[in-house]
Structures are given as C-alpha cells and as structure tokens.
Enzyme design. Structure first.
Site, PDB file in Angstrom:
ATOM      1  N   LYS A  91     -25.952 -14.503  -6.347  1.00 45.90           N
ATOM      2  CA  LYS A  91     -26.641 -13.371  -5.709  1.00 45.90           C
ATOM      3  C   LYS A  91     -25.700 -12.807  -4.642  1.00 45.90           C
ATOM      4  O   LYS A  91     -25.455 -13.442  -3.611  1.00 45.90           O
ATOM      5  CB  LYS A  91     -27.952 -13.831  -5.085  1.00 45.90           C
ATOM      6  CG  LYS A  91     -28.801 -12.672  -4.607  1.00 45.90           C
ATOM      7  CD  LYS A  91     -30.201 -13.140  -4.270  1.00 45.90           C
ATOM      8  CE  LYS A  91     -31.149 -11.976  -4.044  1.00 45.90           C
ATOM      9  NZ  LYS A  91     -30.743 -11.064  -2.991  1.00 45.90           N
TER      10      LYS A  91
ATOM     11  N   GLU B  46       3.932   1.645  -1.247  1.00 47.03           N
ATOM     12  CA  GLU B  46       4.508   1.905  -2.567  1.00 47.03           C
ATOM     13  C   GLU B  46       3.443   2.458  -3.521  1.00 47.03           C
ATOM     14  O   GLU B  46       3.697   3.341  -4.334  1.00 47.03           O
ATOM     15  CB  GLU B  46       5.109   0.623  -3.148  1.00 47.03           C
ATOM     16  CG  GLU B  46       6.366   0.179  -2.432  1.00 47.03           C
ATOM     17  CD  GLU B  46       6.751  -1.254  -2.755  1.00 47.03           C
ATOM     18  OE1 GLU B  46       7.859  -1.452  -3.240  1.00 47.03           O
ATOM     19  OE2 GLU B  46       5.920  -2.166  -2.544  1.00 47.03           O
TER      20      GLU B  46
ATOM     21  N   ASP C 254       0.842  -1.199   0.000  1.00 46.71           N
ATOM     22  CA  ASP C 254       0.000   0.000   0.000  1.00 46.71           C
ATOM     23  C   ASP C 254       0.875   1.246   0.000  1.00 46.71           C
ATOM     24  O   ASP C 254       0.565   2.244  -0.627  1.00 46.71           O
ATOM     25  CB  ASP C 254      -0.893   0.031   1.255  1.00 46.71           C
ATOM     26  CG  ASP C 254      -2.063  -0.911   1.098  1.00 46.71           C
ATOM     27  OD1 ASP C 254      -2.124  -1.596   0.046  1.00 46.71           O
ATOM     28  OD2 ASP C 254      -2.894  -0.987   2.021  1.00 46.71           O
TER      29      ASP C 254
ATOM     30  N   CYS D 292      -8.934 -13.050  36.894  1.00 48.48           N
ATOM     31  CA  CYS D 292      -8.402 -12.518  38.150  1.00 48.48           C
ATOM     32  C   CYS D 292      -9.299 -12.806  39.359  1.00 48.48           C
ATOM     33  O   CYS D 292      -8.939 -12.462  40.488  1.00 48.48           O
ATOM     34  CB  CYS D 292      -8.175 -11.012  38.026  1.00 48.48           C
ATOM     35  SG  CYS D 292      -9.703 -10.084  37.931  1.00 48.48           S
TER      36      CYS D 292
ATOM     37  N   ASP E 221       0.804   4.209  -2.655  1.00 44.19           N
ATOM     38  CA  ASP E 221       0.539   5.605  -2.301  1.00 44.19           C
ATOM     39  C   ASP E 221       1.612   6.538  -2.844  1.00 44.19           C
ATOM     40  O   ASP E 221       1.334   7.673  -3.223  1.00 44.19           O
ATOM     41  CB  ASP E 221       0.434   5.765  -0.774  1.00 44.19           C
ATOM     42  CG  ASP E 221      -0.852   5.149  -0.259  1.00 44.19           C
ATOM     43  OD1 ASP E 221      -1.766   4.917  -1.071  1.00 44.19           O
ATOM     44  OD2 ASP E 221      -0.933   4.882   0.956  1.00 44.19           O
TER      45      ASP E 221
HETATM   46  S1  IVH Z   1     -30.703  -8.565 -10.758  1.00 45.87           S
HETATM   47  C1  IVH Z   1     -34.842  -7.467 -11.794  1.00 45.87           C
HETATM   48  N1  IVH Z   1     -28.523  -9.889 -10.128  1.00 45.87           N
HETATM   49  O1  IVH Z   1     -30.682  -8.704  -5.183  1.00 45.87           O
HETATM   50  C2  IVH Z   1     -33.409  -7.696 -11.573  1.00 45.87           C
HETATM   51  N2  IVH Z   1     -29.654  -8.702  -8.417  1.00 45.87           N
HETATM   52  O2  IVH Z   1     -33.770  -8.920  -4.846  1.00 45.87           O
HETATM   53  C3  IVH Z   1     -32.959  -7.189 -10.282  1.00 45.87           C
HETATM   54  N3  IVH Z   1     -28.562  -8.845  -6.214  1.00 45.87           N
HETATM   55  O3  IVH Z   1     -31.684  -5.375  -5.330  1.00 45.87           O
HETATM   56  C4  IVH Z   1     -31.581  -7.322  -9.929  1.00 45.87           C
HETATM   57  N4  IVH Z   1     -26.880 -10.105  -6.848  1.00 45.87           N
HETATM   58  O4  IVH Z   1     -29.283  -5.835  -4.775  1.00 45.87           O
HETATM   59  C5  IVH Z   1     -29.529  -9.100  -9.686  1.00 45.87           C
HETATM   60  N5  IVH Z   1     -26.574 -11.093  -9.717  1.00 45.87           N
HETATM   61  C6  IVH Z   1     -27.563 -10.304  -9.280  1.00 45.87           C
HETATM   62  C7  IVH Z   1     -27.658  -9.888  -7.932  1.00 45.87           C
HETATM   63  C8  IVH Z   1     -28.721  -9.094  -7.531  1.00 45.87           C
HETATM   64  C9  IVH Z   1     -27.444  -9.465  -5.824  1.00 45.87           C
HETATM   65  C10 IVH Z   1     -29.448  -8.080  -5.311  1.00 45.87           C
HETATM   66  C11 IVH Z   1     -29.733  -6.689  -5.790  1.00 45.87           C
HETATM   67  C12 IVH Z   1     -31.223  -6.568  -5.892  1.00 45.87           C
HETATM   68  C13 IVH Z   1     -31.702  -7.745  -5.100  1.00 45.87           C
HETATM   69  C14 IVH Z   1     -32.983  -8.267  -5.754  1.00 45.87           C
END
Ligand code: IVH
Length: 817
Positions: free
Chosen positions: A116, A36, A34, A410, A38
């Site tokens: 997700k 280097e 970090d 203690c 900076d």
């Molecule tokens: S698509 C209609 N893709 O999940 C499409 N959402 O419940 C909406 N999220 O608010 C979003 N990973 O914050 C999508 N690969 C992904 C996602 C994702 C996380 C979250 C996002 C969204 C919520 C939907």
C-alpha cells in the site's frame, strides 16, 4: 540537416532519453548527470522545433511542462474511486478471509498482494492510445484535472502503442515523490532558508497541485500503477491486468505476489515488514485483493468498500528508550530547535539516537521530564518523533525539562513572538550560526566568489573569534600567524544546553589510547553503533584485548573514563563525551575539575581550552592531547585562502552590493541599483522617490535598503570594506554604457541569435539600460526570439501574453542597424 537526417537523429535522441529515464525511474541508477540529460533534451527540442512535422506526441520532449493552470477543473470519475477497509490485526484479516469464503461458498480462489503506497491516488484515461485526462481522487466521485502536471512525469506513457489496445481504458495508481528526491528538495530548501516540506506524501500532493507545470517537471515525481478499468478488456483476473499494463509500459512496483490462501498473505506481510523501508516510496501496509474478476463481482461491495479487498496496515513501529538529554540547535535564521538525545534503540531497520522536539510547545505537550522513558515512532517523516512518555517509569523526583532561556551558541536571551511556536536568538549580528549564514552568502560564487573559504573553514574562524562580519575577512591577512595551528573542523564538537563542550567519542577514544590508529577506532564504533555508551566502552576494552595493543594501560584509561563519567554525572549525549572529562583524565587532577568545566563552557575547541588554562605540559602530554584536536590550519590552506581573498577585491560594485546580503536585494536588483547610481554614495543619498522611480524597485525593497544603510554597524562595515579596496563604484571602462534606449525594460533572449553569443546579449541589454531576466514570466517587457526557441518557452510566453520580437527588431531598437 535535411529532414531524413533530422528524423534519424530525433529517433536516436528519443531512444537515448527514454533509456535514461528508465535508468532513473525504474532502476534508480542513472548513467548520466542531470546536466548531460538536459543537453540531450535541448538538442531534441531544437530539432523538433526546426522540423515540426517530426514532432511525435509521445516524444520525451513533451515532458518539460510550461502550462500554467490557474484553477483545476473538477471532473467526474466514470467509476467511483473506492477506498479500502483497514485492519491492523491478523485476526481481522482471517475474519475477512472467512467472509470471502462464505460469500463465494467455497475456498477456491487466489489473492493478489500488493504494497500500500503512501502517495496521491490518480486516475488516468487513455483514448485511442493517448493520455487524455489525469484526475486526482478528490471525494471519490469527482476530482481535479491535473493532466498538464501528470504529463510531465516522465515514465507515465503519453501514448500506448501495440496491437489490441482498447479504444478507451483507465489506469489508476499512486503518484509519489521518491524519498531521495524529497531529501534533495529539502536540502536545497534548507540551504535557501525556505520552510521544509513535511513529508514525501505532502510534497507529492503539493507538487501535483502546482500551477506551473514546468516546475512540476523538475520535481521528478513517479507513479506506481495498480488498477486497470475499461469495457473491452480481454482479462479475467487482476494478475492478467497487471501483466498487461506492464506490457503497455506502465510502471508497476515489482513487489506484488499472487498467493493461494490467507496464510501466504500473512507470509507476504511478514516478508515486507522490514524490507519495505528499502523501497523508494513510503508504504504503510499491504493491499490484498481477490484475483478473479467474476469472483469479485459475486462478492460485491458494502456501503463504502469492496468486499473483495482489504488493506492490512503495519503498526507504526514504536520503541521505548531513555531520554539522555535535550540539546538545542540554532539555525542560520536564529530559530531554535530542541533535539532529544536518546539511548540508541533499533527501530524500523535503523538505530535511532535523536528525535526532533520541534519547539517548546512540543516539550510541554509531552510533559517531558529529565530521564524519562519515551516512545519513539517512525512514520512518514524521516526524523523519528517522540509520541509519548511512559509515566510508569518516571522517577518520582524527576524535574520537568525546562526550556533554555539563552542561546546555546552566543548566550543572548532568547525571544519568542506571540504568534510563533519557535524561540529565536535575536543576536543576528554576532551569533555564530547566524554570522555563518551571512558570511557564506558573502563569499558565495555569485557574490565575492572566494571559493577557498568553505563552510568548515568559515565556521572555525567564526567560532574562534576571527570573523563576525564580512569586513573581518579582509583583516585575516594581517593575522596569518595566529591562524597557523588553529583547529578547523567543528564537526567533532557539540555543545549542550548551557554551552558545555562535548567531543566525539571517536576522538576521545583515539586520544586516550596508544597504538591504535584512528581508523581502528572509527571502524570499531561503526560496528557497535547500537550499544549504549557504557556498553560501548566495555566492548572497546574487549577490542583492545583482542588487538593486543598496550592492554593494561589502554584498558586502564577506559576504566578511568567510565568512572569519571559516572562521578561527574554531566548530561549525556550519545556518541559524544564532555571535553572537560577527557582533559581531566590527561591532567590527572593537577587542575581543579570545576575550573576545567567552567572553561569548557566558554571555549569552543580543545585548543581554546588549553590556551585559557595556560598549563605547562610536558612534550608527551602535549602530543597526546593534540590527538584530541581537529585538523588545523596549515601553511598551504592559509596561503590559498589569502589568495582567494585578495582576488575577490576585484569583484565589481554590483557583486559587492549583492554580497552585503541586504534583505530583498537579489543579484538582479543589486545590478540594477549599481548601474543606476554608479556609486555607493549616490545610492546612500537617494531618496525614496528616486528609488521608486526605477522600474523594478518597490516599496519593500526601498524599506529594507534604507533600514540596512541607516544602521551604524553596516555603515562601519561598508567603510571598512572600502578601506580594504573593494569596489563601491561602477568601473566605467567595464560597463560600457552605450545608450538608454532600453531603460526600464525587462528582457529575455531565447533560442540561437546570429549577432550575439549567450553572454553578449546580456551585456548588450544592460549596456543600453535594460535589465536581463533569465526566465519567462509575465513581468517581461519582451522576448528576443532567436532561432530554435524552445516550444515550451514559446507556449508559455504566448499564454502570458509576452510580446516576442526578432533579433533584427532588437538591433533596430538599440540603433545598431
Ligand atoms: S487498490 C478498490 N492498491 O489506498 C481498490 N490502492 O484506501 C482501491 N493505495 O485510494 C485501490 N496502494 O490511493 C490499491 N496497491 C494499492 C494501493 C492503493 C495505495 C491507496 C489508494 C486508494 C487507497 C484505498
């Protein structure tokens, strides 16, 4: 440097910095430190300041932040940010698929699978290739404008270059704090005694809402993008959109897969079930989306969600296991945290042996009983938690887990304030972990700077009664002989609720056997970490047979250990065994076990127990028991420590004052007070009015100073430190007080100065009665603006309305011109 040369160097630096950003964010594999990094950034900023025409809005220098946002503006999303329907079951997934087939009237479509991500959803709008706005999801219709903060995230493009970039478009994704960063931040917070951040998601969301974007810049947020919106996009499918944003330089997690049907989706879900734990971000499921945009349109929406996408959520993995015991940790502030010791169980790719119980309320909420079978889950938090007990497997005569009443370190009776969930040990004065916190501060670099006294050594000295306050450090010289042979590593020990001493299984097995190296024992245990203790011991006997090392006597010793552990039925700690049980094996019942047990509740080391038992052991036995001991203090270490301690006596008064660890007295205040009063006697004699008269001294500070100085114990420590020759007055020859023209002024210098080097300007400010401050804040009286002052610092100073003066003006002020 002429403009041509500067342009070349700027291009070179930008390229280099972008490369390192890429290594850091995309590949999680940095090539440079970090520091280097900076340095490169600093050089770039300096050049861009000297040649403002060469400043590219997409320059990596534009990521350092500095903007202060008081209230975030609410902004409406041009397209609503939808949420997704959820399911936890494959059956429901198949029903979803059937609805899609029905909606389209045929099965000819593809799905696009993504993970997700569990972070904070963000929408970023680009106009003419430039980032113009970044807005949080909010209620889906409108969110907070967090552009200044998002601009500091180094791998989100500020500008898109290339052909056919649409005039306006929007990308959406998930901002997250990489797990490694989260751990790093929490480790630092723990060190500083600050409250820990609950999980990476909260940390990311908190960071995004910070008011000072330069603080955000230091947090190393990251983002995965998963959606492209706009009117003039030349794409017909989601997979094309993803390829396009990847090409434009947006970070897309390489976990996606385009698949032909729902069976392949199920395969994807299965494939990532365990693998997802190796990703840098928490994930809680999979999102599947119909790939083709026309087909999406045909399917449309329900009242809340799209009909063309759904989230499959992994069930938080849960496992059932036995509660072996509850131990209690004492923090450096005296806060008590109960920990559940569990029979090892495999969960989400790791072996779980412990779970935090947080506080007494949690034990009550779970209605935890001794020997209960409990369910553990790993959620967004790093440490697994117990979600419930299995009442069906509870023994009818099991006793509820009763919270300790006294400190395990203690023995002092614990206290619990009405409004607080945690119990505290009130014995701040001599409770070992609390003493440790104070001594660590005392010897730290910026205080007495005794670097030969690391945590392990201090802990050993505290636990064995050599140190309870800072003045004791200077008594060590006279006790050199006693230190020789003293056990150093406390890491091999653990204590149970009422103070019973345990030792690692590794040490115990090493000492109980002959002919095996400690590495052999270590490697064996590392490979068998998932087995419960009884099975580990059986497997170890097998291992001895395989290695053909003194098989009858070694396996016999382990047999004894197994039966002794059973007979005594002491609380169980995974990976540890009671020291008393092990010593008892060596002594072959020559000493009454109860006596050994009692001593092992009071002593913190094998060395201490043996001294107390005062046994006459033959050489062979002494040698074997010695294998149980930790590393010991030897001549070299002691000499080294003594030298460090002796040199520390030269630290100036202000450092000594800071080292005392008076609440609310940081380095700057200590310096201010030391220089103002000159001696500890004058400081002690100062009235509240006199103290409050000093610019920078407030009421809280006065109260904590007076509270500290009025305590007889502290007076005694100061008197003893004085006796050892520590400096309690300012050395006039050192602090060359040249005048008081800057009295009460808080000053910072920034950029290159011609008359002073970095440290010299600090000295000059102080020598004229001023106070040197190292960061831009509204409390500054003025900034001395040198050449090449960083643009972000300058912007911040202007925003805060801090006056800036030239070096010439400064020289005039101190009467040097
Ligand atoms: S698509 C209609 N893709 O999940 C499409 N959402 O419940 C909406 N999220 O608010 C979003 N990973 O914050 C999508 N690969 C992904 C996602 C994702 C996380 C979250 C996002 C969204 C919520 C939907």
């Amino acid at each position: 440097m002429n403009p041509q040369e500067a342009e070349k160097r700027i291009a070179q630096l930008s390229q280099e910095i972008n490369h390192h950003n890429n290594r850091y964010y995309q590949e999680s594999n940095p090539e440079i430190s970090d520091f280097e990094f900076d340095k490169l950034l600093e050089e770039l900023i300096a050049l861009e300041t000297s040649f403002p025409d060469l400043l590219d809005p997409d320059s990596p220098s534009q990521r350092v932040g500095g903007t202060i946002t008081k209230d975030f503006q609410t902004v409406e999303h041009s397209t609503k940010m939808l949420s997704l329907g959820n399911t936890y079951s494959v059956e429901e997934l198949i029903s979803f698929d059937e609805r899609v087939v029905k909606g389209l009237g045929h099965p000819n479509f593809e799905y696009f699978c993504e993970m997700k991500f569990d972070g904070v959803a963000i929408s970023i709008v680009y106009e003419n290739g430039r980032m113009v706005r970044a807005v949080t999801r909010g209620d889906g219709y409108k969110g907070d404008d967090v552009t200044a903060n998002v601009r500091t995230i180094r791998n989100i493009p500020l500008e898109i270059k290339g052909d056919n970039i649409p005039a306006t478009f929007e990308v959406r994704g998930e901002i997250f704090l990489p797990l490694k960063e989260f751990l790093k931040i929490n480790a630092a917070r723990e060190e500083a005694g600050d409250a820990l951040l609950a999980n990476p998601r909260n940390a990311a969301s908190g960071t995004l809402k910070m008011q000072d974007s330069s603080v955000v810049a230091k947090r190393r947020l990251n983002c995965y993008f998963y959606q492209l919106l706009g009117d003039e996009l030349s794409v017909n499918t989601h997979s094309e959109a993803i390829s396009l944003i990847e090409k434009w330089g947006f970070n897309v997690s390489q976990t996606y897969r385009k698949v032909a049907d729902i069976q392949e989706v199920i395969q994807y879900i299965e494939d990532w079930k365990e693998k997802r734990f190796s990703l840098p971000v928490d994930t809680d499921g999979v999102v599947l989306k119909v790939n083709n945009y026309d087909q999406r349109e045909e399917l449309g929406f329900t009242a809340k969600n799209p009909r063309w996408a759904i989230a499959y959520k992994y069930k938080a993995e849960s496992a059932e296991t036995e509660l072996l015991s509850v131990t209690y940790q004492v923090g450096r502030t005296g806060a008590i945290t109960p920990v559940a010791n569990l029979s090892p169980v495999s969960l989400a790719g790791t072996t779980v042996k412990r779970a935090s119980l947080h506080n007494a309320n949690e034990i009550e909420r779970l209605d935890l009983h001794e020997g209960d079978f409990v369910f553990v889950e790993k959620g967004g938090e790093i440490i697994p938690k117990i979600t419930a007990v299995n009442p069906e497997r509870r023994n009818s005569n099991a006793k509820p887990v009763s919270y300790i009443t006294h400190c395990p370190e203690c023995g002092t009776e614990l206290e619990r304030k009405e409004s607080e969930a945690k119990h505290y040990c009130p014995n701040a004065e001599s409770c070992p972990p609390q003493v440790l916190g104070r001594i660590e501060h005392f010897v730290s670099k910026r205080a007495m700077d005794i670097d030969s006294m690391g945590t392990e050594r201090i802990r050993a000295l505290i636990d064995q009664g050599f140190i309870t306050d800072p003045a004791d450090i200077y008594e060590l010289e006279a006790k050199k002989e006693e230190l020789l042979g003293l056990e150093m590593s406390q890491d091999q020990y653990e204590t149970e609720g009422d103070g019973l001493l345990y030792i690692t299984l590794e040490k115990a097995l090493y000492a109980l056997t002959e002919g095996l190296t400690s590495k052999q024992v270590h490697d064996f245990l590392a490979e068998n970490t998932e087995l419960p203790l009884a099975e580990v011991l059986k497997a170890f006997q097998e291992h001895i047979r395989k290695l053909k090392k003194k098989v009858p006597s070694n396996t016999g010793m382990i047999d004894y250990l197994i039966s002794n552990l059973k007979d005594h039925n002491l609380p169980k700690l995974e990976d540890y065994v009671p020291v008393a049980v092990v010593i008892d094996l060596f002594l072959s019942r020559k000493v009454d076990f109860q006596q050994v047990l009692e001593v092992s509740k009071k002593e913190g080391t094998v060395h201490g127990i043996l001294l107390k038992l005062n046994l006459d052991l033959n050489q062979q036995l002494t040698d074997r028991i010695k294998k149980l001991k930790a590393n010991t203090f030897q001549d070299g270490v002691i000499k080294n420590m003594m030298e460090g301690i002796a040199v520390s006596k030269n630290q100036p008064f202000e450092k000594v004052l800071f080292a005392l660890g008076i609440r609310n007295i940081g380095e700057n205040t200590a310096q201010l007070l030391a220089r103002h009063f000159g001696t500890i006697e004058k400081l002690e004699a100062a009235t509240s009015e006199q103290l409050l008269d000093i610019n920078g001294v407030g009421e809280t500070l006065v109260l904590s100073l007076q509270d500290f100085l009025s305590q007889p114990k502290n007076q005694e420590i100061i008197a003893r430190l004085k006796g050892f020759g520590l400096n309690f007055e300012v050395d006039e020859s050192e602090s060359k007080q040249l005048g008081n023209s800057l009295e009460g002024k808080r000053i910072l210098a920034s950029g290159k100065l011609t008359h002073f080097k970095r440290d010299e300007i600090k000295d000059a400010v102080i020598a004229h009665g001023g106070q040197y401050i190292s960061s831009v804040s509204k409390n500054l009286d003025f900034i001395i603006e040198g050449e090449d002052m960083g643009p972000s610092k300058k912007e911040k100073a202007q925003k805060l309305g801090v006056p800036m003066i030239s070096e010439e003006d400064f020289l005039k002020m101190i009467g040097d011109v």
